[in-house]
Write a protein that holds these residues in place. Structure first.
Motif: not given
Length: 100
Positions: A4-15, A22-32
């Motif tokens: 429910g936080i939104g399905k567009d590409d504006s929300v980024l998540i990183k572990a 952190v994971k160096i390659e593609n450290s952030e990915i979109t919620y979508s």
């Protein structure tokens, strides 16, 4: 928890792992992208078992490209930042608070 936080590409998540690795390659990915991976039953690409099995925390932020006009005046810049902050609170924080 993030439903429910939104399905567009504006929300980024990183572990982030212990010792702030952190994971160096593609450290952030979109919620979508996470939703697509969940739908297809693929392991989440935000996780990296080579760093470890335990995740310290997840960072959630919003991506928004500021245009040239946003920097033309102090007021424009501040108003734009306030709009982004309000959007983040509405889309992410309030949704997470409802679920906890």
């Amino acid at each position: 928890m993030l439903d429910g936080i939104g399905k567009d590409d504006s929300v980024l998540i990183k572990a982030v792992y212990p010792r702030n690795k952190v994971k160096i390659e593609n450290s952030e990915i979109t919620y979508s992208q996470l939703l697509k991976e969940k739908e297809f039953g693929e392991p989440y690409s935000v996780l990296d078992k080579s760093i470890g099995d335990e995740v310290k925390h997840f960072e959630i932020k919003m991506k928004n490209v500021l245009g040239v006009r946003d920097f033309q005046g102090k007021k424009n810049f501040v108003v734009r930042l306030e709009d982004l902050a309000i959007s983040f609170v509405q889309q992410v924080i309030s949704t997470l608070n409802k679920k906890s």
